[in-house]
Motif scaffolding. Structure first.
Motif, PDB file in Angstrom:
ATOM      1  N   PHE A 314      35.662  14.389  -5.670  1.00 22.52           N
ATOM      2  CA  PHE A 314      34.842  14.195  -6.874  1.00 22.52           C
ATOM      3  C   PHE A 314      35.461  14.961  -8.042  1.00 22.52           C
ATOM      4  O   PHE A 314      35.563  14.438  -9.160  1.00 22.52           O
ATOM      5  CB  PHE A 314      33.410  14.676  -6.617  1.00 22.52           C
ATOM      6  CG  PHE A 314      32.467  14.407  -7.747  1.00 22.52           C
ATOM      7  CD1 PHE A 314      31.752  13.224  -7.819  1.00 22.52           C
ATOM      8  CD2 PHE A 314      32.299  15.335  -8.776  1.00 22.52           C
ATOM      9  CE1 PHE A 314      30.880  12.969  -8.881  1.00 22.52           C
ATOM     10  CE2 PHE A 314      31.433  15.099  -9.831  1.00 22.52           C
ATOM     11  CZ  PHE A 314      30.725  13.912  -9.884  1.00 22.52           C
ATOM     12  N   ARG A 315      35.891  16.192  -7.793  1.00 19.72           N
ATOM     13  CA  ARG A 315      36.498  17.000  -8.856  1.00 19.72           C
ATOM     14  C   ARG A 315      37.822  16.382  -9.324  1.00 19.72           C
ATOM     15  O   ARG A 315      38.131  16.399 -10.524  1.00 19.72           O
ATOM     16  CB  ARG A 315      36.721  18.442  -8.364  1.00 19.72           C
ATOM     17  CG  ARG A 315      35.432  19.135  -7.914  1.00 19.72           C
ATOM     18  CD  ARG A 315      35.598  20.643  -7.822  1.00 19.72           C
ATOM     19  NE  ARG A 315      36.630  21.057  -6.882  1.00 19.72           N
ATOM     20  CZ  ARG A 315      36.423  21.391  -5.625  1.00 19.72           C
ATOM     21  NH1 ARG A 315      35.199  21.325  -5.120  1.00 19.72           N
ATOM     22  NH2 ARG A 315      37.427  21.804  -4.856  1.00 19.72           N
ATOM     23  N   GLN A 316      38.585  15.815  -8.390  1.00 17.67           N
ATOM     24  CA  GLN A 316      39.827  15.140  -8.759  1.00 17.67           C
ATOM     25  C   GLN A 316      39.548  13.938  -9.659  1.00 17.67           C
ATOM     26  O   GLN A 316      40.299  13.663 -10.608  1.00 17.67           O
ATOM     27  CB  GLN A 316      40.575  14.710  -7.507  1.00 17.67           C
ATOM     28  CG  GLN A 316      41.164  15.870  -6.707  1.00 17.67           C
ATOM     29  CD  GLN A 316      41.571  15.477  -5.305  1.00 17.67           C
ATOM     30  OE1 GLN A 316      41.408  14.334  -4.891  1.00 17.67           O
ATOM     31  NE2 GLN A 316      42.090  16.442  -4.548  1.00 17.67           N
ATOM     32  N   ALA A 317      38.456  13.240  -9.393  1.00 18.43           N
ATOM     33  CA  ALA A 317      38.084  12.101 -10.232  1.00 18.43           C
ATOM     34  C   ALA A 317      37.764  12.561 -11.654  1.00 18.43           C
ATOM     35  O   ALA A 317      38.178  11.926 -12.640  1.00 18.43           O
ATOM     36  CB  ALA A 317      36.888  11.368  -9.625  1.00 18.43           C
ATOM     37  N   LEU A 318      37.054  13.681 -11.774  1.00 20.36           N
ATOM     38  CA  LEU A 318      36.752  14.207 -13.102  1.00 20.36           C
ATOM     39  C   LEU A 318      38.037  14.573 -13.844  1.00 20.36           C
ATOM     40  O   LEU A 318      38.167  14.337 -15.053  1.00 20.36           O
ATOM     41  CB  LEU A 318      35.847  15.429 -12.997  1.00 20.36           C
ATOM     42  CG  LEU A 318      34.441  15.224 -12.406  1.00 20.36           C
ATOM     43  CD1 LEU A 318      33.636  16.516 -12.519  1.00 20.36           C
ATOM     44  CD2 LEU A 318      33.701  14.081 -13.083  1.00 20.36           C
ATOM     45  N   ALA A 319      38.994  15.158 -13.108  1.00 24.48           N
ATOM     46  CA  ALA A 319      40.262  15.535 -13.742  1.00 24.48           C
ATOM     47  C   ALA A 319      41.003  14.323 -14.281  1.00 24.48           C
ATOM     48  O   ALA A 319      41.665  14.400 -15.324  1.00 24.48           O
ATOM     49  CB  ALA A 319      41.134  16.294 -12.744  1.00 24.48           C
ATOM     50  N   SER A 320      40.908  13.191 -13.575  1.00 20.31           N
ATOM     51  CA  SER A 320      41.589  11.971 -14.013  1.00 20.31           C
ATOM     52  C   SER A 320      40.835  11.250 -15.122  1.00 20.31           C
ATOM     53  O   SER A 320      41.349  10.283 -15.684  1.00 20.31           O
ATOM     54  CB  SER A 320      41.769  11.015 -12.828  1.00 20.31           C
ATOM     55  OG  SER A 320      42.667  11.573 -11.876  1.00 20.31           O
ATOM     56  N   ALA A 321      39.635  11.711 -15.429  1.00 21.28           N
ATOM     57  CA  ALA A 321      38.812  11.035 -16.437  1.00 21.28           C
ATOM     58  C   ALA A 321      38.843  11.730 -17.790  1.00 21.28           C
ATOM     59  O   ALA A 321      38.091  11.354 -18.695  1.00 21.28           O
ATOM     60  CB  ALA A 321      37.373  10.930 -15.940  1.00 21.28           C
ATOM     61  N   ILE A 322      39.682  12.745 -17.945  1.00 20.69           N
ATOM     62  CA  ILE A 322      39.768  13.463 -19.225  1.00 20.69           C
ATOM     63  C   ILE A 322      41.127  13.207 -19.858  1.00 20.69           C
ATOM     64  O   ILE A 322      42.168  13.485 -19.259  1.00 20.69           O
ATOM     65  CB  ILE A 322      39.560  14.974 -19.027  1.00 20.69           C
ATOM     66  CG1 ILE A 322      38.154  15.242 -18.484  1.00 20.69           C
ATOM     67  CG2 ILE A 322      39.767  15.719 -20.340  1.00 20.69           C
ATOM     68  CD1 ILE A 322      37.864  16.711 -18.238  1.00 20.69           C
ATOM     69  N   ASP A 323      41.111  12.682 -21.055  1.00 18.05           N
ATOM     70  CA  ASP A 323      42.335  12.401 -21.802  1.00 18.05           C
ATOM     71  C   ASP A 323      42.689  13.632 -22.635  1.00 18.05           C
ATOM     72  O   ASP A 323      42.268  13.755 -23.793  1.00 18.05           O
ATOM     73  CB  ASP A 323      42.139  11.170 -22.694  1.00 18.05           C
ATOM     74  CG  ASP A 323      43.417  10.730 -23.385  1.00 18.05           C
ATOM     75  OD1 ASP A 323      44.415  11.470 -23.306  1.00 18.05           O
ATOM     76  OD2 ASP A 323      43.406   9.658 -24.013  1.00 18.05           O
ATOM     77  N   VAL A 324      43.432  14.544 -22.033  1.00 17.18           N
ATOM     78  CA  VAL A 324      43.746  15.807 -22.692  1.00 17.18           C
ATOM     79  C   VAL A 324      44.537  15.588 -23.977  1.00 17.18           C
ATOM     80  O   VAL A 324      44.326  16.274 -24.982  1.00 17.18           O
ATOM     81  CB  VAL A 324      44.514  16.739 -21.729  1.00 17.18           C
ATOM     82  CG1 VAL A 324      45.007  17.986 -22.457  1.00 17.18           C
ATOM     83  CG2 VAL A 324      43.628  17.121 -20.550  1.00 17.18           C
ATOM     84  N   GLN A 325      45.431  14.615 -23.974  1.00 19.08           N
ATOM     85  CA  GLN A 325      46.230  14.384 -25.171  1.00 19.08           C
ATOM     86  C   GLN A 325      45.371  13.958 -26.349  1.00 19.08           C
ATOM     87  O   GLN A 325      45.632  14.343 -27.493  1.00 19.08           O
ATOM     88  CB  GLN A 325      47.310  13.328 -24.900  1.00 19.08           C
ATOM     89  CG  GLN A 325      48.352  13.234 -26.000  1.00 19.08           C
ATOM     90  CD  GLN A 325      49.070  14.560 -26.255  1.00 19.08           C
ATOM     91  OE1 GLN A 325      49.583  15.189 -25.330  1.00 19.08           O
ATOM     92  NE2 GLN A 325      49.101  15.003 -27.512  1.00 19.08           N
ATOM     93  N   THR A 326      44.326  13.185 -26.091  1.00 24.51           N
ATOM     94  CA  THR A 326      43.404  12.819 -27.172  1.00 24.51           C
ATOM     95  C   THR A 326      42.693  14.053 -27.711  1.00 24.51           C
ATOM     96  O   THR A 326      42.496  14.184 -28.928  1.00 24.51           O
ATOM     97  CB  THR A 326      42.380  11.782 -26.676  1.00 24.51           C
ATOM     98  OG1 THR A 326      43.052  10.539 -26.441  1.00 24.51           O
ATOM     99  CG2 THR A 326      41.271  11.551 -27.699  1.00 24.51           C
ATOM    100  N   LEU A 327      42.292  14.965 -26.830  1.00 20.66           N
ATOM    101  CA  LEU A 327      41.679  16.205 -27.298  1.00 20.66           C
ATOM    102  C   LEU A 327      42.642  16.983 -28.186  1.00 20.66           C
ATOM    103  O   LEU A 327      42.256  17.520 -29.225  1.00 20.66           O
ATOM    104  CB  LEU A 327      41.263  17.069 -26.106  1.00 20.66           C
ATOM    105  CG  LEU A 327      40.176  16.504 -25.177  1.00 20.66           C
ATOM    106  CD1 LEU A 327      39.920  17.464 -24.026  1.00 20.66           C
ATOM    107  CD2 LEU A 327      38.891  16.223 -25.944  1.00 20.66           C
TER     108      LEU A 327
END
Length: 606
Positions: A314-327
Motif C-alpha cells: 500500500f505504501r509503495q502504491a502511494l509512492a508511485s502516486a506522487i509526481d515529485v517533479q510537478t511539485l
C-alpha cells in the motif's frame, strides 16, 4: 544536538510582530565615541515554534539552533565541509580495541559566569543522559552505545563504548555540554525550561539574556567564548506569524535575516539594492511521514494510524502516486531536486541513489495495479475499501501557516483521489502537529529533518527502538534494517561502512518508510547594507541559518568592519559603529531599544 536533533520542521501561528521602525533616523549630535555605545544587533526572523530552551528536551529546529549558540560541544562540525573538529576538546585518541576514547579539554575554558569548564562538566552531561530518560529525550541516540563516562582529571574525559563506534565524533558534535555546578540542582529535567533565570549560563558564542514566548529570544555576545568574542553584540530571534510578514520586516529593516522563504518570495527579493539572496545547498529534506502502527519498544500500542499503512505494498502504491517533479516545478519553481533517501546530497559520502529499475517513479497505473493486487478494491464511486470493507480515507496533517505545504497537499490529495484513496487535510498549528505526530494521532503528515553530517543519527530514527518516542521519524520498524544499523555503527572501515549505510537506506526506500519528496534549497535573504556576506556551511554554496554549528552568527560581520580571517571575534562593537556610522547602523540600535522597552514592560524539528 542531533540533527535532531531539524528534526521535523514545524511552523505555527503566533502573535504578530509589530513594525518597530519605518522612518529613517538622523544621526544624533556628539562625538564618534558616543556612536560607539550603540550595540550591533543581528535580528533573525523565525516563524516556527520554540518548544523549549532546555537542551536535553529541545527538538524543534529553532530551539536547537538557539542551543548551538548558547553551548559549546565536545567536538563541532566545521564550517568548510562539516568535518568534525575540536570544540571543548582540543584533541582525542582511541584505544587499540576501539572501545575507549580519551578527549583532552582545552586549558583555561570558562563558563559565562566565570566558573571553569572541566572534563567533569562533560562527564556530568553524558551521565545525566545515560541515567535520566528525560535528559535523553533530544539526543539519547548519541550516547546509546556508551558503556561509561568519567573524568579522569580536570582536562581528560574517558568514554568507554559497548562496541566500536564509527560515529563517535559525529555524536560528540551533537550533544551540548551543560555546567554541572548549576544543572546538578535541577530535579525535574522534563519540566525545567532553562529560562527561570537570566542570563542563562553557557559556553557558546552567545548567552541567552531574555526570552518572551511567542515573540523573541535575545542573546548577547559571550566575552568568555574560547574562540573570541563575536563581532556583533546581540543576536535576536524575532517571531513572525508567516514568512510573508517576515519578508516585509526585512524590507522595512525590522530584521536582518529571513530564511525558509518560498520560491515566490525569494525571486521577488532578488535585485533589491539593500538585500542579498541566497539559495544554499541544504542539509534538509521534505517528506510525508506515515503512521504504520508499529508497537513501542515495550510492546505497547502506538497511536491510531490507519491499518492499511502497515502494508508495504500500500505504501509503495502511494509512492508511485506522487509526481515529485510537478511539485518541484509548480511549488518550488525549480529550487529543489527529487529526494530518494534520508541523507541529502550535501553529504555525498552517504546519500543513496536507487537503481533506475528500482525507482518508484510517478505512475498512476502502477499505483492502481499495486492496490488491486494487494486486495484493496475500488468501488463504483471510485473509492477503495480496506480488507474489512471500509472506505479508505487518510488524515493528512499540514501546518496551518506553511503555504508551500498547503499547495503540496492539494496536489497530493488530487493524485491519491485518482487511485481511490481519500484524503482529509487537517490544518493545525506547528506545536499541535508536533504533538499529534509524537503521540501517533495521525495517518500522514508533512515533515522534514535537518540532517547531521554523520549518518548514524538519521538512521537511528528509523529503528524499532525509537518507535513512539520524540526521536522517531515515521515509526518504521524492520529487523533487517536494525541489523544493518548496528553493523554500520560498529564498522570503522569507511568503505565498508558506506556499503552498509547504502543497504540500510535501500530498505527504507523499498519498503517506503516515508514518502521522501524533495531536497530543497534553503532560500534566504539578508540586509546587505548592514552585514557582509555570511559564512555558509559548507562554505562552498551552503546555508546561513540552521547550520550544524554556529559559524554564520559567530562570524557575522557588520558592513565596514574588518572581515574575520580566523575564528577570533575581532573588533569591538564600538570600533565597528564608529567605522560604519550613518542612518543604517543607527537604525539597528534604535530598533533594539524599542524592542527592549517593549520586553521590559512584559515580564521543525532538527
Amino acid at each position: 544536538m542531533i540533527t535532531v536533533p531539524l528534526r521535523r520542521w514545524a511552523t505555527g501561528v503566533v502573535l504578530v510582530v509589530s513594525a518597530l521602525v519605518t522612518a529613517p533616523f538622523a544621526a544624533p549630535s556628539g562625538t564618534p565615541e558616543a556612536h560607539a555605545q550603540e550595540p550591533v544587533t543581528l535580528r533573525v526572523a523565525y516563524t516556527s515554534d520554540i518548544d523549549t530552551l532546555n537542551p536535553f528536551q529541545a527538538t524543534l529546529l529553532v530551539s536547537t539552533q538557539l542551543g548551538r549558540n548558547m553551548y559549546e560541544f565536545l567536538t563541532i562540525n566545521g564550517s568548510k565541509d562539516s568535518t568534525p573538529e575540536g570544540g571543548l576538546a582540543e584533541r582525542w585518541e582511541t584505544s587499540s580495541d576501539n572501545l575507549t576514547w580519551k578527549f583532552h579539554i582545552r586549558e583555561g575554558l570558562k563558563w559565562s559566569d566565570d566558573q571553569p569548564i572541566t572534563a567533569k562538566d562533560v562527564a556530568f552531561t553524558y551521565n545525566l543522559m545515560l541515567t535520566n530518560e528525560d535528559a535523553a529525550t533530544a539526543n539519547g541516540v548519541a550516547v546509546a552505545n556508551f558503556e561509561s563516562v568519567k573524568a579522569t582529571d580536570d582536562r581528560t574525559v574517558e568514554i568507554k563504548t559497548k562496541a566500536p563506534q564509527a560515529s563517535m565524533l559525529g555524536s560528540t558534535s551533537e550533544v551540548p555540554i551543560v555546567p554541572e555546578h548549576l544543572w546538578k540542582d535541577v530535579k525535574d529535567i522534563k519540566g525545567f525550561t532553562n529560562t527561570e533565570k537570566f542570563p542563562v549560563v553557557g559556553s557558546g558564542p552567545f548567552i541567552l539574556t531574555a526570552y518572551q514566548e511567542g515573540q523573541s529570544a535575545t542573546l548577547e555576545a559571550n566575552d568568555k567564548f574560547w574562540r573570541g568574542r563575536p563581532k556583533i553584540d546581540r543576536l535576536q530571534y524575532v517571531k513572525y506569524e508567516s514568512t510573508d510578514a517576515a519578508v516585509q520586516g526585512l524590507r522595512k529593516g525590522d530584521v536582518d535575516l529571513v530564511y525558509r522563504l518560498t520560491a515566490n518570495q525569494y525571486k521577488a527579493l532578488q535585485g533589491e539594492s539593500t538585500i542579498k539572496t541566497s539559495a544554499g545547498n541544504n542539509r534538509r529534506y521534505t517528506e510525508i511521514i506515515m503512521n504504520p502502527g508499529n508497537p513501542k519498544k515495550d510492546g505497547s500500542p502506538f497511536g491510531n494510524g490507519a491499518a492499511v499503512l502497515k502494508d508495504p505494498q500500500f505504501r509503495q502504491a502511494l509512492a508511485s502516486a506522487i509526481d515529485v517533479q510537478t511539485l518541484i516545478d509548480k511549488v518550488f519553481q525549480g529550487l529543489a531536486v527529487p529526494a530518494t533517501s534520508v541523507i541529502p546530497p550535501v553529504f555525498p559520502d552517504w546519500t543513496y541513489q536507487p537503481d533506475d529499475s528500482a525507482k518508484h517513479g510517478f505512475d498512476l497505473g502502477k499505483a492502481n495495479s499495486l492496490l488491486d493486487a494487494a486486495g484493496y478494491p475500488k468501488g463504483a464511486n471510485g473509492v477503495r475499501t480496506d480488507k474489512q470493507g471500509n472506505p479508505i480515507n487518510l488524515r493528512l496533517l499540514v501546518t496551518s501557516d506553511d503555504t508551500q505545504r498547503q499547495q503540496m497537499a492539494e496536489f497530493v490529495k488530487g493524485w491519491f483521489t485518482q487511485i481511490g484513496v481519500g484524503v482529509t487535510t487537517e490544518f493545525k498549528a506547528s506545536n499541535q502537529v508536533n504533538d499529534d505526530t509524537t503521540a501517533g494521532n495521525f495517518d500522514l503528515s508533512f515533515s522534514g529533518w535537518s540532517v547531521s553530517p554523520d549518518p548514524d543519527y538519521q538512521l537511528a530514527q528509523q529503528t524499532c527502538a525509537v518507535v513512539g518516542t520524540d526521536l522517531a521519524d515515521s515509526n518504521f520498524c524492520d529487523p533487517e534494517f536494525d541489523r544493518l544499523y548496528a553493523a554500520q555503527q560498529a564498522e570503522l572501515d569507511k568503505t565498508r561502512r558506506k556499503d552498509l549505510v547504502q543497504q540500510a537506506q535501500g530498505i527504507l526506500y523499498d519498503k517506503v518508510a516515508a514518502l521522501v519528496l524533495t531536497y530543497d534549497k534553503q532560500l534566504e535573504a539578508y540586509r546587505s547594507d548592514r552585514f557582509q556576506p555570511f559564512t555558509t556551511q559548507p562554505e562552498n554554496g551552503g546555508i546561513i541559518a540552521n547550520q550544524s554549528g554556529y559559524w554564520s552568527y559567530f562570524r557575522a560581520t557588520p558592513v565596514g568592519a574588518e572581515t574575520a580571517t580566523d575564528d577570533s571575534g575581532g573588533l569591538s562593537t564600538g570600533a565597528v559603529i564608529a567605522i560604519v556610522g550613518g542612518a543604517a547602523v543607527l537604525l539597528v540600535g534604535a530598533v533594539f531599544l524599542v524592542t527592549r522597552r517593549r520586553k521590559a514592560g512584559a515580564d521543525e524539528r532538527e
